[in-house]
Structures are given as structure tokens and as C-alpha cells.
Motif scaffolding. Structure first.
Motif, PDB file in Angstrom:
ATOM      1  N   VAL A 144      27.760  43.894  35.462  1.00  0.00           N
ATOM      2  CA  VAL A 144      27.890  42.830  36.297  1.00  0.00           C
ATOM      3  C   VAL A 144      28.814  42.610  37.158  1.00  0.00           C
ATOM      4  O   VAL A 144      28.347  42.544  38.563  1.00  0.00           O
ATOM      5  CB  VAL A 144      27.854  41.691  35.230  1.00  0.00           C
ATOM      6  N   GLY A 145      29.954  42.865  37.142  1.00  0.00           N
ATOM      7  CA  GLY A 145      31.098  43.036  38.380  1.00  0.00           C
ATOM      8  C   GLY A 145      30.931  44.145  39.197  1.00  0.00           C
ATOM      9  O   GLY A 145      31.746  44.215  40.280  1.00  0.00           O
ATOM     10  N   THR A 152      40.405  46.215  43.093  1.00  0.00           N
ATOM     11  CA  THR A 152      41.520  45.513  42.312  1.00  0.00           C
ATOM     12  C   THR A 152      40.794  44.217  41.414  1.00  0.00           C
ATOM     13  O   THR A 152      39.980  43.523  41.939  1.00  0.00           O
ATOM     14  CB  THR A 152      42.537  44.700  43.230  1.00  0.00           C
ATOM     15  N   VAL A 153      40.935  44.272  40.125  1.00  0.00           N
ATOM     16  CA  VAL A 153      40.522  43.161  39.355  1.00  0.00           C
ATOM     17  C   VAL A 153      41.260  42.338  38.740  1.00  0.00           C
ATOM     18  O   VAL A 153      42.513  42.776  38.305  1.00  0.00           O
ATOM     19  CB  VAL A 153      39.430  44.024  37.996  1.00  0.00           C
ATOM     20  N   LEU A 154      41.048  41.139  38.542  1.00  0.00           N
ATOM     21  CA  LEU A 154      42.110  40.082  37.946  1.00  0.00           C
ATOM     22  C   LEU A 154      41.398  39.535  36.702  1.00  0.00           C
ATOM     23  O   LEU A 154      40.303  39.221  36.722  1.00  0.00           O
ATOM     24  CB  LEU A 154      42.289  38.716  38.928  1.00  0.00           C
ATOM     25  N   ALA A 174      40.279  53.716  36.755  1.00  0.00           N
ATOM     26  CA  ALA A 174      41.251  53.770  37.799  1.00  0.00           C
ATOM     27  C   ALA A 174      41.100  52.539  38.772  1.00  0.00           C
ATOM     28  O   ALA A 174      41.334  52.739  40.095  1.00  0.00           O
ATOM     29  CB  ALA A 174      40.681  55.072  38.544  1.00  0.00           C
ATOM     30  N   ALA A 175      40.962  51.206  38.262  1.00  0.00           N
ATOM     31  CA  ALA A 175      40.957  50.071  39.114  1.00  0.00           C
ATOM     32  C   ALA A 175      42.370  49.706  38.996  1.00  0.00           C
ATOM     33  O   ALA A 175      43.150  49.931  37.912  1.00  0.00           O
ATOM     34  CB  ALA A 175      40.036  49.266  38.573  1.00  0.00           C
ATOM     35  N   ARG A 176      42.690  48.642  39.845  1.00  0.00           N
ATOM     36  CA  ARG A 176      44.002  48.284  39.953  1.00  0.00           C
ATOM     37  C   ARG A 176      43.883  46.738  39.067  1.00  0.00           C
ATOM     38  O   ARG A 176      42.773  46.017  39.405  1.00  0.00           O
ATOM     39  CB  ARG A 176      44.474  47.927  41.294  1.00  0.00           C
ATOM     40  N   VAL A 177      44.716  46.623  37.980  1.00  0.00           N
ATOM     41  CA  VAL A 177      44.492  45.405  37.398  1.00  0.00           C
ATOM     42  C   VAL A 177      45.824  44.272  37.554  1.00  0.00           C
ATOM     43  O   VAL A 177      46.833  44.788  37.523  1.00  0.00           O
ATOM     44  CB  VAL A 177      44.295  45.731  36.022  1.00  0.00           C
ATOM     45  N   ASP A 219      39.034  41.856  44.401  1.00  0.00           N
ATOM     46  CA  ASP A 219      37.723  42.182  44.613  1.00  0.00           C
ATOM     47  C   ASP A 219      36.880  41.465  43.253  1.00  0.00           C
ATOM     48  O   ASP A 219      35.733  40.967  43.667  1.00  0.00           O
ATOM     49  CB  ASP A 219      37.338  43.646  44.444  1.00  0.00           C
ATOM     50  N   VAL A 220      37.252  41.349  42.357  1.00  0.00           N
ATOM     51  CA  VAL A 220      36.623  40.842  41.085  1.00  0.00           C
ATOM     52  C   VAL A 220      37.794  40.113  40.131  1.00  0.00           C
ATOM     53  O   VAL A 220      38.633  40.502  40.126  1.00  0.00           O
ATOM     54  CB  VAL A 220      36.145  42.063  40.169  1.00  0.00           C
ATOM     55  N   VAL A 221      37.199  39.000  39.787  1.00  0.00           N
ATOM     56  CA  VAL A 221      37.901  38.087  38.907  1.00  0.00           C
ATOM     57  C   VAL A 221      37.210  38.031  37.550  1.00  0.00           C
ATOM     58  O   VAL A 221      35.691  37.779  37.730  1.00  0.00           O
ATOM     59  CB  VAL A 221      38.058  36.548  39.261  1.00  0.00           C
TER      60      VAL A 221
END
Ligand SMILES: NC(=O)c1ccc[n+]([C@@H]2O[C@H](COP(=O)([O-])OP(=O)(O)OC[C@H]3O[C@@H](n4cnc5c(N)ncnc54)[C@H](OP(=O)(O)O)[C@@H]3O)[C@@H](O)[C@H]2O)c1
Length: 324
Positions: A144-145, A152-154, A174-177, A219-221
């Protein structure tokens, strides 16, 4: 069979219940461990008709154990009757543990298509802890995201069971969190899982702090708090995606719709995941090195105490029950 039942008035009671008998296309699993989810609290004290089921009822959606007919070690996929579509479940789909009897028991009966091989590198407790929460996190992040490796995801509420999996899976991809939490200690624990940092959601200006940490917005929450949608939108970059799947902090929000379209934002709802999502998650489990974060393990007789801890604010990760 020993089981924990929800009775009238939201009373939990440990009892000897009749053994479940497998009908056509069903299997009985001897549970080695089961795990709690926030939904169990809602099934016990329904806030509305969506969680009101005929009582008595054995709650619990997550479990791992031995399939009685074949001796296979399995985990349980808690979505019953998801149906043929990938973008949403069929209208008649259900979650194990209401209305169907669930996993707070020594034995559970499920359709044969709802058992999957237990990941070999997980203990029984870890295997029971991950299906519902990790599947929700997996679908929210990737299906979905549409999270990509350089993004970067929060993740809101670092202490939540779903959030611990979201951090681990996003890091694996390998995303930044980044995370939010009510406590510095939980932000630190999220860092140990691979998050780059976090902010306290008890500070009014946390969206601006997130924008600063991420160089202009994430980019995504992933938002399972609900009442936080307005603030989560402010933490996004232009064109960002808000993925929502819970209402821990409240189910009502007031939004300025102009902020959404003038910033090219998307709000995307999701719930649990399809069998295809579960296959994707199991592939990541196989390739990954992380383990489910277990807050605590208790015998089935202490289900009440486990639910009490879930209701409070202290836990980090999943609460597990064993038949003892
Ligand atoms: N739709 C689905 O498929 C699905 C599946 C699973 C779960 N859910 C929903 O997702 C939510 C989390 O589930 P869970 O089982 O992981 O619950 P959980 O372990 O009980 O998580 C609760 C966490 O919510 C966080 N929280 C509370 N108020 C917050 C706020 N204002 N802002 C940010 N975080 C806040 C807290 O984080 P801190 O401790 O870090 O402060 C707390 O630890 C629940 O609402 C649940 O119903 C939905």
C-alpha cells in the motif's frame, strides 16, 4: 481443552472447553504459543458493533503450533476467507478470534488454507508473535505504501507491536526509518532495531521536528494512532503517502482538505494482508536476520495480566501466552 473465554460483561475466564473438531477442509492445531493484539481488547469490551460477537468466545488471532493430523510445525494466518482480490478482502472475510474461536487456548480449529510453515529460525514464541502484526506492517509498508529502499518512512508509536515489525521490515528493505513515541527509552529501543532516530509525540511540534530530521518531510508515514492524521500529513514531503490502519489514540479527525490536495498527498487505508502478502512476508523472514520483539511471555492462566499490560503504556513489542 484449556481455554480463556470472554464472557458477558467482558469477563475473562480460564476454563475447560470442549475440544474443537475439524470439519471438512479444516485442521486442528496444538498451540505451542499464542500472541495478543489490540483487537483482543476491543473484542472483550466492544467500542461498537464491529467488535460485538456472540459470547462466550475464545479470543486471539495469532498462534503457532503443531498440526494434529500431519505433525507439521505451523503458524496461523489469521484472516479467514480473504477472497480472490489483492486490493481488499471479500465482504465476508473475518479475523480469527471473533466471531470464530481463537488462539487463547491449547487447541484451535482453522481452515487448512490458514496454516503456513513455521519459519525455522523463530522460536515458538516468536513464531506466534508475528503473523497479524508483521503482515499488517508488511502490506502497509510495501503493497500500500509502495516504500522503496532510498526512501524515508515515519512509524508512529514505536512501542506498538505492529511498529516494531514495521521498523525491522523497512530497515531490511534498506529504507531510512524514523519513529515517534511517548518515551525516549522506546525511541532508543527502536534505534537498536535499526531506526535512525525519533521524536516524542508528546511534544506539540513533532511534525516539524520530523520535517527537520528528514530534510523536508518523509516519503511515507505509517499511522495506527488515528487521531494523529492531521499531524502525520504535516510530517510528509509534497507527494508523500499517509498509510492508516488503526485508531489507538481516537477514531475521529478534522482535516483541512486543501492541505491534502495542495501538497499532492495520498491517504491510504489498509487492514491486515492477503495470502500473497503473507508469502512475501515469509520470504523476507527467510532472508532477514531480525527476530520478533517479545515484550513478555506468560502462561495462558495469566491472560488477564497480559491484557492489562497491553492496555497500559509500558510494553514494547509483543505479548505472548503459552499453554504452560
Ligand atoms: N487494520 C489492521 O489490520 C490492524 C492490524 C493490527 C493492528 N491494528 C491497529 O494498529 C494499532 C496498533 O496495534 P498494536 O497491536 O501494535 O497495538 P499496541 O502494541 O497496543 O500499540 C499501542 C501503541 O500505540 C502508541 N500510541 C498511543 N497513542 C499514540 C499517539 N497519540 N501517537 C502515536 N502513537 C501512539 C503507543 O506507542 P508508544 O508506546 O511508543 O508511545 C503504544 O505503545 C491499534 O490501533 C490496532 O487496532 C490494525
Amino acid at each position: 481443552v484449556k481455554a480463556v473465554l470472554v464472557r458477558q460483561g467482558g469477563v475473562l475466564s480460564v476454563e475447560d472447553a470442549p475440544d474443537p473438531v475439524a470439519g471438512p477442509g479444516e485442521v486442528v492445531v496444538e498451540l505451542r504459543a499464542s500472541a495478543l493484539n489490540r483487537r483482543d481488547l476491543l473484542v472483550r469490551n466492544p467500542p461498537g458493533p464491529a467488535y460485538r460477537f456472540p459470547l462466550p468466545l475464545i479470543p486471539g488471532s495469532d498462534g503457532a503450533g503443531v498440526r494434529r493430523d500431519t505433525g507439521e510445525e505451523v503458524i496461523i494466518y489469521p484472516a479467514l476467507g480473504w477472497g480472490p482480490r489483492e486490493d481488499a478482502a471479500a465482504p465476508e472475510w473475518r479475523i480469527l478470534g471473533g466471531p470464530d474461536d481463537g488462539t487463547y487456548a491449547e487447541l484451535v480449529k482453522v481452515p487448512a488454507e490458514n496454516v503456513f510453515p513455521k519459519p525455522r529460525r523463530f522460536s515458538w514464541e516468536e513464531a506466534a508473535a508475528f503473523p497479524l502484526a508483521a503482515l499488517t506492517a508488511y502490506r502497509a509498508l510495501f503493497q500500500v505504501g509502495r516504500l522503496r529502499g532510498h526512501e524515508t518512512v515515519l512509524v508512529l508509536g514505536a512501542g506498538s507491536g505492529v511498529s516494531t515489525f514495521a521498523v525491522q521490515l523497512a530497515v531490511q528493505a534498506a529504507a531510512r526509518v524514523l519513529v515517534t513515541s511517548s518515551s525516549e527509552e522506546k525511541i532508543e529501543r527502536a534505534r537498536e532495531l535499526g531506526a535512525s532516530g525519533g521524536v516524542l509525540y508528546t511534544d506539540e511540534g513533532w511534525p516539524e521536528a520530523v520535517r527537520e530530521l528528514s530534510g523536508g518531510g518523509v516519503d511515507v508515514v505509517l499511522d495506527s494512532a488515528g487521531a494523529t492524521w492531521g499531524k502525520s500529513l504535516r510530517a510528509l514531503r509534497r507527494g508523500g503517502r499517509l498509510v492508516v490502519f488503526g485508531g489507538t489514540a481516537g477514531a475521529g479527525v478534522e482535516l483541512d482538505v486543501r492541505y491534502v490536495y495542495l501538497n499532492w498527498l495520498s491517504i491510504l487505508g489498509t487492514t491486515m494482508g492477503s495470502p500473497t502478502d503473507l508469502h512475501g512476508l515469509l520470504r523476507m523472514v527467510e532472508e532477514g536476520r531480525w527476530r520478533p520483539v517479545i515484550d513478555s511471555v506468560r502462561p495462558l492462566d495469566e491472560a488477564e495480566a497480559a491484557q492489562e499490560r497491553l492496555r497500559g503504556a509500558d510494553h514494547f513489542g509483543k505479548l505472548v501466552l503459552t499453554p504452560g
